[in-house]
Design a protein around this motif. Sequence first.
Motif, PDB file in Angstrom:
ATOM      1  N   TYR A   1     -11.266 -96.939  22.068  1.00  8.23           N
ATOM      2  CA  TYR A   1     -11.695 -95.565  22.310  1.00  8.23           C
ATOM      3  C   TYR A   1     -13.217 -95.512  22.211  1.00  8.23           C
ATOM      4  O   TYR A   1     -13.856 -96.371  21.595  1.00  8.23           O
ATOM      5  CB  TYR A   1     -11.129 -94.601  21.260  1.00  8.23           C
TER       6      TYR A   1
ATOM      7  N   GLN B   1     -16.371 -92.722  21.183  1.00  8.57           N
ATOM      8  CA  GLN B   1     -16.678 -91.429  20.559  1.00  8.57           C
ATOM      9  C   GLN B   1     -18.150 -91.144  20.741  1.00  8.57           C
ATOM     10  O   GLN B   1     -18.997 -91.769  20.109  1.00  8.57           O
ATOM     11  CB  GLN B   1     -16.306 -91.441  19.077  1.00  8.57           C
TER      12      GLN B   1
ATOM     13  N   GLY C   1     -20.661 -85.491  19.056  1.00  8.91           N
ATOM     14  CA  GLY C   1     -20.129 -84.156  19.255  1.00  8.91           C
ATOM     15  C   GLY C   1     -18.906 -84.077  20.146  1.00  8.91           C
ATOM     16  O   GLY C   1     -18.426 -82.985  20.438  1.00  8.91           O
ATOM     17  N   GLN C   2     -18.396 -85.222  20.578  1.00 10.02           N
ATOM     18  CA  GLN C   2     -17.236 -85.245  21.471  1.00 10.02           C
ATOM     19  C   GLN C   2     -16.025 -85.834  20.755  1.00 10.02           C
ATOM     20  O   GLN C   2     -16.145 -86.534  19.759  1.00 10.02           O
ATOM     21  CB  GLN C   2     -17.544 -86.097  22.711  1.00 10.02           C
ATOM     22  N   GLY C   3     -14.858 -85.554  21.295  1.00  7.46           N
ATOM     23  CA  GLY C   3     -13.659 -86.176  20.789  1.00  7.46           C
ATOM     24  C   GLY C   3     -13.577 -87.624  21.222  1.00  7.46           C
ATOM     25  O   GLY C   3     -14.333 -88.084  22.065  1.00  7.46           O
ATOM     26  N   LEU C   4     -12.648 -88.342  20.637  1.00  7.67           N
ATOM     27  CA  LEU C   4     -12.440 -89.733  21.041  1.00  7.67           C
ATOM     28  C   LEU C   4     -11.875 -89.783  22.456  1.00  7.67           C
ATOM     29  O   LEU C   4     -10.987 -89.024  22.821  1.00  7.67           O
ATOM     30  CB  LEU C   4     -11.461 -90.422  20.091  1.00  7.67           C
TER      31      LEU C   4
ATOM     32  N   PHE D   1     -10.079 -92.196  25.287  1.00  8.71           N
ATOM     33  CA  PHE D   1      -9.311 -93.429  25.489  1.00  8.71           C
ATOM     34  C   PHE D   1      -9.966 -94.303  26.553  1.00  8.71           C
ATOM     35  O   PHE D   1     -10.393 -93.811  27.602  1.00  8.71           O
ATOM     36  CB  PHE D   1      -7.890 -93.068  25.913  1.00  8.71           C
TER      37      PHE D   1
ATOM     38  N   LEU E   1     -14.563 -97.433  19.102  1.00  7.59           N
ATOM     39  CA  LEU E   1     -13.546 -97.594  18.063  1.00  7.59           C
ATOM     40  C   LEU E   1     -12.370 -98.381  18.605  1.00  7.59           C
ATOM     41  O   LEU E   1     -11.919 -98.158  19.722  1.00  7.59           O
ATOM     42  CB  LEU E   1     -13.070 -96.218  17.577  1.00  7.59           C
TER      43      LEU E   1
ATOM     44  N   PHE F   1      -7.282 -97.246  12.765  1.00  9.82           N
ATOM     45  CA  PHE F   1      -8.597 -97.443  13.367  1.00  9.82           C
ATOM     46  C   PHE F   1      -9.501 -98.354  12.537  1.00  9.82           C
ATOM     47  O   PHE F   1      -9.446 -98.358  11.305  1.00  9.82           O
ATOM     48  CB  PHE F   1      -9.303 -96.102  13.565  1.00  9.82           C
TER      49      PHE F   1
ATOM     50  N   PRO G   1     -13.695 -99.430  11.754  1.00 12.36           N
ATOM     51  CA  PRO G   1     -14.861 -98.611  11.417  1.00 12.36           C
ATOM     52  C   PRO G   1     -15.759 -98.305  12.601  1.00 12.36           C
ATOM     53  O   PRO G   1     -16.637 -97.440  12.509  1.00 12.36           O
ATOM     54  CB  PRO G   1     -15.602 -99.465  10.390  1.00 12.36           C
TER      55      PRO G   1
ATOM     56  N   GLY H   1     -14.008 -95.069  10.738  1.00 17.34           N
ATOM     57  CA  GLY H   1     -13.012 -94.749  11.732  1.00 17.34           C
ATOM     58  C   GLY H   1     -12.047 -93.697  11.217  1.00 17.34           C
ATOM     59  O   GLY H   1     -11.939 -93.477  10.006  1.00 17.34           O
TER      60      GLY H   1
ATOM     61  N   PHE I   1      -7.639 -86.595  22.135  1.00 21.01           N
ATOM     62  CA  PHE I   1      -8.212 -86.029  20.926  1.00 21.01           C
ATOM     63  C   PHE I   1      -8.963 -84.734  21.206  1.00 21.01           C
ATOM     64  O   PHE I   1      -9.574 -84.563  22.259  1.00 21.01           O
ATOM     65  CB  PHE I   1      -9.208 -87.016  20.296  1.00 21.01           C
ATOM     66  N   GLY I   2      -8.951 -83.845  20.205  1.00 22.31           N
ATOM     67  CA  GLY I   2      -9.869 -82.725  20.200  1.00 22.31           C
ATOM     68  C   GLY I   2     -11.209 -83.173  19.643  1.00 22.31           C
ATOM     69  O   GLY I   2     -11.360 -84.307  19.176  1.00 22.31           O
ATOM     70  N   ALA I   3     -12.198 -82.272  19.682  1.00 22.39           N
ATOM     71  CA  ALA I   3     -13.545 -82.615  19.240  1.00 22.39           C
ATOM     72  C   ALA I   3     -13.682 -82.605  17.723  1.00 22.39           C
ATOM     73  O   ALA I   3     -14.686 -83.087  17.193  1.00 22.39           O
ATOM     74  CB  ALA I   3     -14.562 -81.679  19.866  1.00 22.39           C
TER      75      ALA I   3
END
Lengths: 114, 113
Positions: free
Chosen positions: A35, A37, A40-43, A45, A91, A105, A107, B43, B103-105
């Motif tokens: 993933y 990241q 400020g954003q979500g993960l 895929f 990640l 997950f 680190p 993580g 995922f959400g933020a």
Amino acid sequence: GAGVSQSPSNKVTEKGKDVELRCDPISGHTALYWYRQSLGQGLEFLIYFQGNSAPDKSGLPSDRFSAERTGGSVSTLTIQRTQQEDSAVYLCASSLAGAGNEQFFGPGTRLTVL
Amino acid sequence: EDQVTQSPEALRLQEGESSSLNCSYTVSGLRGLFWYRQDPGKGPEFLFTLYSAGEEKEKERLKATLTKKESFLHITAPKPEDSATYLCAVRSSFSGGYNKLIFGAGTRLAVHP
């Protein structure tokens, strides 16, 4: 037991260079995920490996991104000709066989492209 | 398109002040809703999986609930060590989505003494 490990923890590179990010999953976990990241954003895929099956590459953002998994264990995510927009935390997660199990997950690797 | 929206983006609580975090989702056939906790520089750490409307799960001061459109993470009498970003994710039954989590933020929670 040991969790998911990733290396390096931080990587700073110059625009246009290639980078390799490594993931060691939990022993016995046959499913492995990458993933991304962004701040400020979500993960987001990227790619999924399950045993010897063909990987699900549907999340890779461009053909500059590729990943492989050798021997059903360690995985490497390669980004060619890096761009500044590739800067993010990458990640890796692993789970027991099948997509229905909880993902654990690592680190993460923080990639900064100058 | 599968989508997850979390609110609020950030929440500041005093120690002992209970509250709830919201996760609204749109998904083609829910195959699990997941809550994770993420500390800075680390993580995500798995907390809960919920599969069907009406299901509830608890762990220490946290309780997760699920309806057909949203999930709540209730935090009872929080402590400073509960400060973290809480992430919500869904897995859908659509063949292209079954292998991945959406995922959400996240909600950044800060609990002050």
